[in-house]
Write a protein that holds these residues in place. Structure first.
Motif, mmCIF file in Angstrom:
data_model
loop_
_atom_site.group_PDB
_atom_site.id
_atom_site.type_symbol
_atom_site.label_atom_id
_atom_site.label_comp_id
_atom_site.label_asym_id
_atom_site.label_seq_id
_atom_site.Cartn_x
_atom_site.Cartn_y
_atom_site.Cartn_z
ATOM 1 N N LEU A 19 -0.114 -10.733 6.225
ATOM 2 C CA LEU A 19 -0.765 -9.438 6.095
ATOM 3 C C LEU A 19 -2.118 -9.456 6.795
ATOM 4 O O LEU A 19 -2.889 -10.408 6.647
ATOM 5 C CB LEU A 19 -0.970 -9.094 4.619
ATOM 6 N N PRO A 20 -2.424 -8.415 7.559
ATOM 7 C CA PRO A 20 -3.767 -8.303 8.139
ATOM 8 C C PRO A 20 -4.823 -8.337 7.034
ATOM 9 O O PRO A 20 -4.557 -7.953 5.885
ATOM 10 C CB PRO A 20 -3.735 -6.942 8.847
ATOM 11 N N TRP A 21 -6.019 -8.764 7.378
ATOM 12 C CA TRP A 21 -7.089 -8.922 6.391
ATOM 13 C C TRP A 21 -7.323 -7.633 5.621
ATOM 14 O O TRP A 21 -7.477 -7.638 4.402
ATOM 15 C CB TRP A 21 -8.382 -9.340 7.101
ATOM 16 N N LEU A 22 -7.354 -6.507 6.331
ATOM 17 C CA LEU A 22 -7.653 -5.247 5.674
ATOM 18 C C LEU A 22 -6.580 -4.880 4.658
ATOM 19 O O LEU A 22 -6.878 -4.411 3.557
ATOM 20 C CB LEU A 22 -7.790 -4.128 6.716
ATOM 21 N N VAL A 23 -5.319 -5.123 5.001
ATOM 22 C CA VAL A 23 -4.232 -4.827 4.072
ATOM 23 C C VAL A 23 -4.305 -5.744 2.857
ATOM 24 O O VAL A 23 -4.140 -5.305 1.713
ATOM 25 C CB VAL A 23 -2.866 -4.963 4.770
ATOM 26 N N GLU A 24 -4.538 -7.014 3.099
ATOM 27 C CA GLU A 24 -4.608 -7.998 2.018
ATOM 28 C C GLU A 24 -5.649 -7.601 0.975
ATOM 29 O O GLU A 24 -5.462 -7.822 -0.225
ATOM 30 C CB GLU A 24 -4.948 -9.376 2.602
ATOM 31 N N HIS A 25 -6.730 -7.003 1.421
ATOM 32 C CA HIS A 25 -7.817 -6.654 0.508
ATOM 33 C C HIS A 25 -7.752 -5.195 0.028
ATOM 34 O O HIS A 25 -8.691 -4.726 -0.631
ATOM 35 C CB HIS A 25 -9.166 -6.905 1.186
ATOM 36 N N SER A 26 -6.671 -4.501 0.348
ATOM 37 C CA SER A 26 -6.606 -3.094 -0.030
ATOM 38 C C SER A 26 -5.412 -2.759 -0.914
ATOM 39 O O SER A 26 -5.241 -1.592 -1.274
ATOM 40 C CB SER A 26 -6.531 -2.216 1.230
ATOM 41 N N LEU A 27 -4.610 -3.745 -1.293
ATOM 42 C CA LEU A 27 -3.378 -3.452 -2.023
ATOM 43 C C LEU A 27 -3.635 -2.867 -3.408
ATOM 44 O O LEU A 27 -2.751 -2.250 -3.992
ATOM 45 C CB LEU A 27 -2.516 -4.717 -2.137
ATOM 46 N N GLY A 28 -4.836 -3.054 -3.935
ATOM 47 C CA GLY A 28 -5.183 -2.443 -5.222
ATOM 48 C C GLY A 28 -6.242 -1.370 -5.074
ATOM 49 O O GLY A 28 -6.953 -1.054 -6.036
ATOM 50 N N ALA A 29 -6.328 -0.763 -3.882
ATOM 51 C CA ALA A 29 -7.409 0.188 -3.602
ATOM 52 C C ALA A 29 -7.284 1.484 -4.389
ATOM 53 O O ALA A 29 -8.248 2.243 -4.478
ATOM 54 C CB ALA A 29 -7.458 0.503 -2.110
ATOM 55 N N HIS A 30 -6.112 1.737 -4.983
ATOM 56 C CA HIS A 30 -5.992 2.954 -5.789
ATOM 57 C C HIS A 30 -6.895 2.888 -7.032
ATOM 58 O O HIS A 30 -7.289 3.918 -7.570
ATOM 59 C CB HIS A 30 -4.537 3.180 -6.207
ATOM 60 N N LYS A 31 -7.221 1.673 -7.464
ATOM 61 C CA LYS A 31 -8.101 1.539 -8.630
ATOM 62 C C LYS A 31 -9.516 2.013 -8.297
ATOM 63 O O LYS A 31 -10.115 2.822 -9.027
ATOM 64 C CB LYS A 31 -8.120 0.090 -9.114
#
Length: 408
Positions: free
Chosen positions: A296-308
């Protein structure tokens, strides 16, 4: 200071002629550029740099239903009648409103494909959003209006303004409704309300706002005329829902087609406990429900819980708009008609998904709180700048979830 009568000016003269559209055009251009850069950083593999510029990059689950309505109209059937292994529930596309797909159908009459027409409607609506917002901000470039327009470029959930969804079209309609209230044109307000209500259930909040407009709009008219304008505009706006129901009845023979599929297939009926729905929305396991395969690209890896963090920011924005209105009422004893309309719509848009039940879609519904930017203009710069920073970060995170295919 909120409501300061001497905003710092970047440019002293009010834009006139075609120049008045320059700031909205720049905002639209920058919005596409930022979203493309995020898409490029979110999709692994060869060709990721063009994913944003393909129709496939703009399509997600519900997009298929909107396209099917544009192509062939409404349908509803028992799932078992077509799919033997499917649960015995109602299937079809009657859970989606017609305003956006019918606009797509109209554009497709030019010879464009339905997919390209859908993108054209979305992007044209987004440009319209910035243009009408700019009018509501006074079409004068100051630090306050410039920062407000910048916040609009990276508004939380705004990635859906670029997707094959009715969010941009519905938001534009709500802004037109507010513009009608500001101008004292009940016909414009009614037209905007009709389109908003026919695009999405959330847009039906325009009906309530227009009913209440008798108390804060049409101030030059006597009370009986104000009540008549409020009632007439609300009635016409409500016809957007009636048009939706009529189209579904014509195709299925049932006036309750929308309610039937919502109850059968999505367990959405009646009024929910809002705090329970907020908790469900916050805890929904998007990253477990669908996680992209491979590296996973870095941005995706750190955004999978961004809905919170999205929910926290949406709540903060909602409270900020309400607090701004309260302070203005205390200090100046009044709000403008457009500010009252913006306040009522923002509150209703924030609350409605949690009363109706939308644990998997509230983040795109809340994007229509964009109308609250009418009041954000009144905030001091020391609040606007941090808000812009927070929105920028959250826009990148949620857009990354979208382009990675995690959001629906």
């Amino acid at each position: 200071m909120i409501g300061s009568s001497r905003p710092a000016r970047i440019r002293s003269s009010r834009g006139r002629g075609p120049h008045v559209l320059l700031p909205p055009f720049v905002a639209w251009l920058v919005s596409n550029l930022i979203t493309w850069l995020i898409a490029h950083s979110s999709v692994a593999g060869d060709g990721s740099e063009v994913a944003y510029w393909t129709t496939a990059g703009r399509r997600r689950w519900d997009s298929e239903h909107y396209l099917s309505i544009a192509k062939t109209g409404y349908e509803m059937f028992r799932c078992r009648d077509r799919y033997a292994d499917f649960p015995d529930v109602v299937c079809g596309n009657v859970a989606w409103f017609p305003g956006y797909p019918m606009s797509v159908r109209a554009v497709s009459a030019t010879g464009l494909s339905y997919e390209i027409s859908a993108v054209v409607v979305t992007e044209a609506s987004l440009f319209g959003i910035f243009a009408v917002l700019w009018y509501l901000l006074g079409a004068r470039l100051t630090w306050a209006t410039g920062l407000t327009l910048a916040i609009g470029v990276v508004f939380p959930g705004g990635v859906y303004f670029h997707a094959m969804f009715p969010i941009a079209t519905g938001t534009l309609a709500l802004l037109v409704c507010i513009a009608g209230v500001k101008r004292g044109s009940w016909v414009m307000a009614a037209a905007g309300g009709f389109m908003a209500a026919s695009c999405h259930l959330v847009g039906a909040v325009a009906v309530g706002m227009l009913l209440l407009s008798a108390f804060f709009a049409w101030q030059r008219d006597p009370w009986r005329v104000r009540i008549a304008k409020a009632g007439a505009s609300a009635a016409i706006a409500g016809c957007g829902v009636l048009w939706t129901k009529w189209l579904m009845w014509q195709a299925t023979g049932r006036w309750d087609a929308y309610e039937a599929i919502q109850k059968s297939s999505y367990q959405q009926s009646g009024v929910r406990q809002p705090f329970d729905e907020m908790r469900n929305a916050y805890d929904f396991p998007f990253s477990e429900w669908y996680r992209p395969q491979g590296h996973l690209p870095w941005l995706v890896e750190h955004s999978l819980g961004a809905h919170k963090s999205q929910l926290w920011l949406n709540a903060a924005f909602f409270l900020l708009v309400v607090a701004t209105a309260v302070v203005l009422l205390i200090r100046k004893r009044r709000l403008g008609a457009d500010e009252w309309a913006s306040l009522i719509l923002t509150v209703a848009i924030f609350l409605l998904p949690f009363f109706a039940g939308a644990e998997m879609s509230w983040y795109r519904n809340h994007a229509q709180m964009f109308v609250g930017l009418v009041l954000v203009k009144r905030l001091p710069r020391w609040i606007q700048v941090p808000l812009l920073a927070c929105c920028s970060v959250q826009y990148a995170l949620l857009a990354s979830m979208f382009f990675a295919g995690v959001l629906v």
